[in-house]
Design an enzyme around this catalytic site. Structure first.
Site, short mmCIF file in Angstrom:
data_model
loop_
_atom_site.label_atom_id
_atom_site.label_comp_id
_atom_site.label_asym_id
_atom_site.label_seq_id
_atom_site.Cartn_x
_atom_site.Cartn_y
_atom_site.Cartn_z
CG HIS A 114 72.79 -0.20 34.88
ND1 HIS A 114 72.70 0.54 35.95
CD2 HIS A 114 72.01 0.31 34.07
CE1 HIS A 114 71.78 1.57 35.72
NE2 HIS A 114 71.07 1.51 34.60
NE ARG B 121 72.00 0.69 30.31
CZ ARG B 121 71.09 0.41 29.63
NH1 ARG B 121 70.83 -1.07 29.27
NH2 ARG B 121 69.93 0.97 29.26
CE LYS C 119 71.64 1.87 26.68
NZ LYS C 119 70.27 1.93 25.74
CG ASP D 284 70.99 10.38 33.48
OD1 ASP D 284 70.70 11.47 34.10
OD2 ASP D 284 69.80 9.65 33.32
CB CYS E 285 70.91 10.05 38.01
SG CYS E 285 70.96 9.06 36.72
CE1 TYR E 286 73.60 5.06 35.83
CE2 TYR E 286 72.73 6.71 34.05
CZ TYR E 286 72.63 5.49 34.68
OH TYR E 286 71.58 4.56 34.33
CG ASP F 78 69.01 12.73 31.58
OD1 ASP F 78 69.97 12.73 31.00
OD2 ASP F 78 68.15 11.89 31.12
CG ASP G 6 63.78 14.24 38.03
OD1 ASP G 6 64.52 13.73 38.73
OD2 ASP G 6 64.04 14.05 36.65
CG HIS H 189 67.76 13.30 36.94
ND1 HIS H 189 66.74 12.69 36.64
CD2 HIS H 189 68.85 12.47 36.23
CE1 HIS H 189 66.75 11.57 35.77
NE2 HIS H 189 68.06 11.65 35.73
#
Length: 546
Positions: free
Chosen positions: A370, A421, A424, A427, A429-430, A481, A488, A491
């Site tokens: 992850h 992952r 998936k 996103d 945040c990654y 995201d 938010d 993020h």
């Protein structure tokens, strides 16, 4: 996933500024078999597709709309002398009025029928007019709301995340050079101090009697010494926790560093709290240690001759995973309490054993790889290696080739952002959790990485910047995201942190430009391992904590 051509082919200067107008977009993925996963992926690509248009092909009315919301520089007008174009200052208009916001919180996109006298330069003459802008001022206004006014009732679910909200917002503002005023900084420090909690701990006398930090502390009872320790909870009166302690300490380090040169009262107040709490924090971290059976990972590259390894709990009687090791080591590094009792070879063994057959890391041995856990694992190993204990290079325990391959394959070919992952969705945040891992790994292998290296990060910087600037920005301020998700603070923080990594890590200073007006998207440089500005880390390294 097939990686696209390295961003170096587009030139370092374009990469450093983070500006793009999507002239070249990869083709969408074609599947041999349709599954629920491929359906969700196709829907996500559908979300992003409208953002990946060559702006030079848009009609004038749509370009005017993009300029009105601040995503493009203002149209230029002829100079009074009639000679060429006089680029005006970029002004971001407020579009947060009720009439401009749709029911789902997004901005209404409406075509403007009349263009008026706006002038749109020839793309061949003024390519910069089509570079997407970071909505800096709108992001600053949005993030400041988390600090200077009560949050709405919908935030009740984050009641135990008060230090996190402060850190997410404060770090983002710091990167944007939009630090709060001194009065608000003082209030932030006082709010964090109110989250501190202490308790009596029982530690082994044999271990701490000669410890340089705790040798003279506590009350001895046989083989046990009773000592006061503590940490920061999620809110007033709540349990001390490694994650909220990490967020609280980082926020205090930001406040100290931001005002250290001017000797601001908030800076001195923050440093005073860190200085007075560091020994109690150290004792609390020692109480979270636990010995777990050695579980050899299939990717562990060296033989370990021991039956147990050292791990840490997130809180007393809490879960054991690599987040605890990382958050503990980050604080210990900043507060100069990374002694051999915390930074041990046995602790590095536990982290290394969390690497999976895919190449990434799970939270504990034999769990799924992850992005968030992978960052915590590699950053923890880096901090353990840098610690005062003088551990040997912890990378020898990790299959770095498999790790680099796994991270590279998490960058989505079409969207340009990262997924957390396998199988998936992208996103925002990654952008940091995965991009930051690659930065830590590449800098580690490069050496000190002073920013003037000729090496290159092993992912496509320009594609990641494209995703952040085009898909993750909310035109009302804040980042998200993906386009279908609301903005938010979380993020916003990690999108901006990822953007900072792409702009600064392993890039020469000359490629970033020297004219501030020429690079409006450049933000502060975050420390890839600790994720606060490099200047704040330097302030703590030079601070008198004794």
């Amino acid at each position: 996933m097939k990686m696209e051509e390295s961003s170096t082919s587009h030139g370092d200067a374009a990469v450093a500024t983070g500006t793009t107008h999507c002239e070249h977009v990869p083709k969408r993925v074609q599947y041999q078999v349709e599954t629920e996963t491929t359906t969700m992926q196709r829907e996500t690509e559908d979300e992003c597709e409208p953002f990946f248009v060559d702006l030079t092909t848009l009609p004038p009315d749509q370009l005017l709309h993009l300029r009105n919301v601040g995503l493009l520089p203002r149209a230029s007008k002829p100079s009074p002398a009639g000679g060429g174009l006089d680029t005006q200052e970029v002004i971001l208009e407020d579009v947060t009025d009720a009439d401009d916001v749709s029911a789902d919180g997004g901005v209404k996109i409406e075509l403007i029928e009349e263009v008026g006298d706006a002038i749109f330069p020839n793309p061949n003459e003024d390519d910069a007019a089509y570079h997407i802008l970071l909505l800096r001022q709108k992001h600053i206004e949005y993030l400041t709301r988390a600090l200077d006014r009560p949050l709405s009732p919908s935030y009740v679910s984050l009641d135990a995340s008060r230090p996190w909200i402060i850190y997410w917002s404060l770090h983002s503002l710091d990167l944007l050079d939009g630090q709060p005023n001194e009065g608000l900084m003082v209030n932030i420090v006082k709010a964090i101090e109110s989250l501190w909690s202490e308790s009596s701990l029982s530690l082994s006398l044999r271990e701490v009697k000669d410890d340089p930090l705790l040798g003279s502390e506590g009350n001895v009872d046989g083989d046990i010494v009773h000592i006061i320790g503590g940490g920061f909870g999620g809110n007033i009166g709540q349990m001390t926790h490694c994650a909220t302690t990490y967020a609280a300490v980082l926020a205090l380090c930001i406040v100290h560093g931001a005002g250290s040169e001017s000797s601001a009262p908030s800076s001195q107040l923050a440093l005073g709290i860190l200085r007075s709490k560091r020994r109690k924090l150290y004792a609390w971290y020692l109480s979270l240690r636990c010995e777990v059976p050695f579980l050899a990972s299939s990717s562990l590259k060296c033989q370990v001759d021991r039956e147990t390894m050292t791990a840490f709990r997130m809180h007393h009687d809490g879960e054991i995973d690599v987040r605890a090791t990382y958050t503990m080591m980050a604080v210990a590094s900043l507060l100069q309490i990374d002694t051999p009792l915390l930074a041990s070879t046995s602790a590095a063994d536990f982290v290394a054993c969390c690497q999976t057959y895919e190449g990434g890391f799970g939270g504990e041995p034999h769990s799924e790889a992850h992005g968030g856990y992978t960052f915590c694992a590699l950053a923890a190993l880096r901090l353990l290696d840098e610690s005062a204990s003088g551990l040997s290079d912890s990378r020898v325990q990790v299959d770095t080739e498999a790790l680099r391959s796994w991270i590279s394959r998490r960058q989505m070919n079409y969207e340009g952002g990262f997924a957390g992952r396998s199988n998936k969705l992208v996103d925002g945040c990654y952008s940091f959790w995965q991009g930051g891992v690659m930065a830590v790994l590449d800098l580690w292998e490069e050496g000190e990485g002073d920013g003037d290296s000729s090496s290159e990060l092993c992912f496509d910087r320009e594609s990641l910047q494209r995703y952040i600037l085009l898909c993750a920005q909310d035109v009302n301020g804040g980042l998200r995201d993906k386009p279908s998700k609301p903005r938010d603070f979380y993020h916003s923080c990690y999108n901006l942190s990822g953007l900072s990594v792409t702009q600064h890590v392993l890039l020469s200073k000359s490629s970033q430009g020297s004219d501030e007006g020429a690079v409006p998207n450049i933000i502060g440089e975050t420390h890839p391992t600790l994720n606060i500005r490099q200047e704040r880390v330097s302030s703590m390294r030079n601070a008198d904590l004794f």
